[in-house]
Design an enzyme around this catalytic site. Structure first.
Site, PDB file in Angstrom:
ATOM      1  CG  ASP A   1      -2.222   0.494   0.904  1.00  0.00           C
ATOM      2  OD1 ASP A   1      -2.284   1.929   0.403  1.00  0.00           O
ATOM      3  OD2 ASP A   1      -3.408  -0.203   1.007  1.00  0.00           O
TER       4      ASP A   1
ATOM      5  CG  HIS B   1     -15.450  -0.910  -6.015  1.00  0.00           C
ATOM      6  ND1 HIS B   1     -16.786  -0.991  -5.368  1.00  0.00           N
ATOM      7  CD2 HIS B   1     -14.464  -0.511  -5.189  1.00  0.00           C
ATOM      8  CE1 HIS B   1     -16.333  -0.619  -3.959  1.00  0.00           C
ATOM      9  NE2 HIS B   1     -14.969  -0.303  -3.917  1.00  0.00           N
TER      10      HIS B   1
END
Length: 421
Positions: free
Chosen positions: A274, A320
């Site tokens: 991340d 998404h």
């Protein structure tokens, strides 16, 4: 002696009044209610039948809320931008009303600084949605819904996220489409018009720490929501078959999914990737018993993947957030690291084909899709969308399987890299 439960009593009342209404329509040769375009727009009913119809509406409403349960009640009212719920959260009233004794409107007015008349009007509106109740004139007590707000700390920021961020973004979404009809850019979303900003959502939140913290808390609550537990990921794939394989958890935040899989499958190792600030925080929180198998690496997923030869590259609820243009960039950044047969897995929605689901289930899909459309000009995808996306990135990505589990809100989309070494 067994007493009839409230939900059964309501069901019987619904049945009795439905039959009364239906018999009247049949007797008078009137068409039954339907959603067809030629259905009656209004019925002129005699007083006794109109009263039965109103009683039917009241019973349906009460049974609907009881069947939802307290947390789902809050969820429903968050998306409906409820005035009552917004009042409660704005002034932290769920904490100001004692759980055991309740409080008067005047006591709450004194604590919030609001005029008692205005506060009373706002709360009485909320009470029509079972948000607090007036146990006697002038006295406020909790319902199950407001108690849930008081005892589940992350429920409040999730609700505020729905009302303060998602709701306004949806209201501006159609204007965003009209202004930028062909755009795939995140900064061309309803969210940006709602906040009068040229920055995309995540960059905007970075400049507004209070709203970023609320967003993070809301996402933490969402991970606990029924159907989103990480246990579904464990069930959906034969992780043991990977032996001593390496899994790269791309955009994995604090690595909670990787940690859950690691606990169940001790031969696997994990690298959680991340952004640097997330990774620094995550490193200090990994359990000691997993530290030798779950490691952390700062990495921007839009740049070339540095970990080569892993068995699986896993993305949970990442794609998404991004339009196809950016998802293609993420997929292509993986290619130099992929060995033949490597799997790319997505915990995402794979929307069912249209006209196949009951309308209530379809609403969950469409609400999710429109939320992503409004917030970041992105989307939820069906199987055809996923296959087109993979082909656009590289024809050597093939969709192996979509694993759907009962009650799960996310599917496991399993893709394989068919390229050569």
């Amino acid at each position: 002696m067994t007493t009839t439960s409230r939900i059964v009593a309501l069901a019987k009342e619904i049945e009795a009044n439905t039959i009364k209404l239906d018999e009247y329509l049949e007797k008078n040769d009137l068409p039954r209610p339907s959603f067809d375009a030629d259905a009656p727009l209004m019925y002129q009913l005699p007083p006794d039948i109109a009263a039965a119809q109103e009683a039917l509406n009241a019973a349906l409403d009460e049974l609907w809320w009881l069947n939802q349960g307290p947390i789902q009640t809050i969820v429903a009212k968050s998306f409906a931008t409820s005035v009552g719920l917004r009042t409660i959260l704005r002034y932290n009233l769920q904490s100001l009303v004692p759980l055991d004794t309740g409080a008067t409107f005047q006591e709450l007015a004194d604590k919030t600084g609001l005029p008692v008349k205005k506060l009373t009007r706002l709360l009485r509106h909320g009470m029509t949605d079972h948000l607090f109740r007036e146990s006697e004139p002038g006295f406020v007590k909790h319902t199950a819904a407001t108690k849930a707000l008081a005892v589940i700390p992350l429920l409040a920021p999730w609700s505020l996220m729905g009302m303060s961020e998602v709701g306004p973004a949806k209201m501006h979404m159609v204007d965003a489409v009209a202004k930028w009809p062909e755009s795939e850019e995140l900064e061309h979303a309803g969210f940006c018009l709602a906040n009068n900003t040229s920055k995309q959502m995540f960059d905007f939140f970075e400049e507004n720490p209070e709203r970023m913290n609320r967003f993070k808390d809301a996402m933490s609550f969402l991970q606990t929501f029924p159907g989103l537990q990480t246990s579904y990921v464990l069930e959906a794939f034969d992780w043991a078959a990977l032996g001593k394989g390496l899994i790269v958890d791309v955009g994995g935040s604090h690595g909670l999914v990787s940690q859950d899989i690691a606990r169940q499958f001790p031969s696997l190792t994990f690298i959680v990737q991340d952004l640097p600030n997330v990774i620094e925080d995550a490193k200090s929180k990994v359990p000691a018993e997993l530290a030798d198998r779950v490691s952390f690496m700062a990495h921007d997923m839009f740049t070339e993947q540095p970990v080569h030869g892993a068995e699986v590259y896993y993305f949970r609820w990442i794609f998404h957030d991004w339009s196809d243009k950016y998802c293609i960039r993420i997929l292509r950044s993986l290619i130099p690291a992929l060995k033949p047969g490597a799997r790319i897995m997505f915990s995402e929605r794979c929307l069912e084909p249209p006209c196949t689901l009951p309308l209530r289930q379809e609403r969950w899909n469409r609400d999710s899709d429109i939320t992503m459309f409004a917030m970041s000009n992105s989307q939820e995808r069906d199987q055809d969308d996923w296959e087109k996306l993979l082909r656009a990135a590289d024809p050597r990505f093939t969709l192996d399987e979509v694993k759907r589990l009962p009650d799960a809100k996310l599917d496991l989309i399993i893709t394989r890299w068919e390229g050569s070494a």
